[in-house]
Design a protein around this motif. Structure first.
Motif, PDB file in Angstrom:
ATOM      1  N   GLY A 178       0.816  -1.214   0.000  1.00 34.29           N
ATOM      2  CA  GLY A 178       0.000   0.000   0.000  1.00 34.29           C
ATOM      3  C   GLY A 178       0.846   1.259   0.000  1.00 34.29           C
ATOM      4  N   TYR A 179       1.881   1.253   0.829  1.00 33.92           N
ATOM      5  CA  TYR A 179       2.778   2.407   0.849  1.00 33.92           C
ATOM      6  C   TYR A 179       3.514   2.555  -0.476  1.00 33.92           C
ATOM      7  N   ALA A 180       3.987   1.448  -1.023  1.00 37.55           N
ATOM      8  CA  ALA A 180       4.749   1.508  -2.264  1.00 37.55           C
ATOM      9  C   ALA A 180       3.889   2.005  -3.417  1.00 37.55           C
ATOM     10  N   LYS A 181       2.633   1.576  -3.463  1.00 39.14           N
ATOM     11  CA  LYS A 181       1.761   1.953  -4.584  1.00 39.14           C
ATOM     12  C   LYS A 181       1.085   3.298  -4.375  1.00 39.14           C
ATOM     13  N   ASN A 182       0.612   3.551  -3.142  1.00 40.29           N
ATOM     14  CA  ASN A 182      -0.241   4.713  -2.908  1.00 40.29           C
ATOM     15  C   ASN A 182       0.363   5.773  -1.997  1.00 40.29           C
ATOM     16  N   GLY A 183       1.472   5.457  -1.353  1.00 38.59           N
ATOM     17  CA  GLY A 183       2.069   6.400  -0.418  1.00 38.59           C
ATOM     18  C   GLY A 183       1.404   6.413   0.939  1.00 38.59           C
ATOM     19  N   HIS A 184       0.427   5.531   1.147  1.00 37.60           N
ATOM     20  CA  HIS A 184      -0.247   5.442   2.449  1.00 37.60           C
ATOM     21  C   HIS A 184      -0.896   4.070   2.594  1.00 37.60           C
ATOM     22  N   ALA A 185      -1.223   3.731   3.808  1.00 33.10           N
ATOM     23  CA  ALA A 185      -1.904   2.469   4.094  1.00 33.10           C
ATOM     24  C   ALA A 185      -3.412   2.699   4.086  1.00 33.10           C
ATOM     25  N   PRO A 186      -4.214   1.633   3.856  1.00 32.43           N
ATOM     26  CA  PRO A 186      -5.660   1.806   3.799  1.00 32.43           C
ATOM     27  C   PRO A 186      -6.305   2.045   5.161  1.00 32.43           C
ATOM     28  N   SER A 187      -5.571   1.768   6.258  1.00 30.97           N
ATOM     29  CA  SER A 187      -6.141   1.935   7.591  1.00 30.97           C
ATOM     30  C   SER A 187      -5.028   2.013   8.622  1.00 30.97           C
ATOM     31  N   LEU A 188      -5.411   2.187   9.861  1.00 30.91           N
ATOM     32  CA  LEU A 188      -4.440   2.263  10.942  1.00 30.91           C
ATOM     33  C   LEU A 188      -3.706   0.934  11.128  1.00 30.91           C
ATOM     34  N   HIS A 189      -2.458   1.016  11.535  1.00 33.04           N
ATOM     35  CA  HIS A 189      -1.627  -0.182  11.708  1.00 33.04           C
ATOM     36  C   HIS A 189      -2.264  -1.163  12.689  1.00 33.04           C
ATOM     37  N   GLY A 190      -2.802  -0.681  13.789  1.00 39.07           N
ATOM     38  CA  GLY A 190      -3.419  -1.567  14.780  1.00 39.07           C
ATOM     39  C   GLY A 190      -4.579  -2.356  14.203  1.00 39.07           C
ATOM     40  N   LEU A 191      -5.369  -1.733  13.339  1.00 39.59           N
ATOM     41  CA  LEU A 191      -6.474  -2.443  12.692  1.00 39.59           C
ATOM     42  C   LEU A 191      -5.943  -3.484  11.714  1.00 39.59           C
ATOM     43  N   GLN A 192      -4.832  -3.165  11.038  1.00 39.30           N
ATOM     44  CA  GLN A 192      -4.212  -4.141  10.151  1.00 39.30           C
ATOM     45  C   GLN A 192      -3.702  -5.340  10.947  1.00 39.30           C
ATOM     46  N   VAL A 193      -3.149  -5.082  12.130  1.00 40.20           N
ATOM     47  CA  VAL A 193      -2.680  -6.167  12.996  1.00 40.20           C
ATOM     48  C   VAL A 193      -3.872  -7.027  13.440  1.00 40.20           C
ATOM     49  N   ALA A 194      -4.982  -6.394  13.772  1.00 43.35           N
ATOM     50  CA  ALA A 194      -6.180  -7.147  14.184  1.00 43.35           C
ATOM     51  C   ALA A 194      -6.656  -8.049  13.045  1.00 43.35           C
ATOM     52  N   TYR A 195      -6.703  -7.517  11.839  1.00 42.48           N
ATOM     53  CA  TYR A 195      -7.113  -8.329  10.693  1.00 42.48           C
ATOM     54  C   TYR A 195      -6.100  -9.446  10.437  1.00 42.48           C
ATOM     55  N   GLY A 196      -4.826  -9.120  10.538  1.00 46.99           N
ATOM     56  CA  GLY A 196      -3.785 -10.131  10.360  1.00 46.99           C
ATOM     57  C   GLY A 196      -3.894 -11.244  11.383  1.00 46.99           C
TER      58      GLY A 196
END
Length: 161
Positions: free
Chosen positions: A2-20
């Motif tokens: 997401g960072y490489a393509k868009n320069g930002h992530a789609p959501s907060l890191h903590g939420l990404q960790v929860a989904y992961g």
């Protein structure tokens, strides 16, 4: 990605960790089922070679070095994979799921993401992340083991991708 393509992530890191975490739970459940059926481990090195091309094409990133280190880690660990077929190891892994009902309750109570949509990304982005998470670090993970016993089919369904 997401960072490489868009320069930002789609959501907060903590939420990404929860989904992961949700995805890892599904991965362990599927791995345990496959181990119980005595699914043999295959050499999944070809997957990693194709992943290097995917990263280059999808995000413009050169991960050949990372993937080379991953292949070294897998080669070192592979002789021990067969130990996972033993009942004591499967029993220890299964103990992780005694609290699954409680975990589901926490996810629901705090509205934590269990699908890519809830995380703010597309199914395609989530699928890429799940299948290519193995490329980033030179350590063996549950996702590596899934690659070696038949792939991600069940995890993608459990993760809404």
């Amino acid at each position: 990605r997401g960072y490489a393509k868009n320069g930002h992530a789609p959501s907060l890191h903590g939420l990404q960790v929860a989904y992961g975490t949700w995805c890892v739970l599904a991965a362990y459940e599927i791995l345990l089922r496959r181990l119980a059926k005595r699914r043999p481990f295959s050499d999944a090195r070809g997957i990693f070679i194709s992943h290097a091309a995917d990263w280059k094409k999808e995000a413009g990133l050169e991960l050949a070095g990372n993937i080379s280190r991953k292949l070294e880690a897998l080669a070192e660990a592979a002789p021990r994979f067969r130990l996972l077929h033993g009942a004591p190891v499967r029993k220890r892994l299964a103990s992780f799921f005694k609290e699954k009902k409680r975990l589901v309750g926490l996810y629901n109570a705090f509205e934590l993401p269990k699908t890519p949509k809830a995380l703010g990304c597309s199914k395609a982005e989530a699928r890429f992340a799940l299948e290519h998470a193995v490329d980033i670090r030179p350590r063996v993970t549950v996702f590596d083991l899934l690659h070696a016993v038949g792939g991600f089919g069940g995890v993608r369904r459990s993760a809404g991708v």
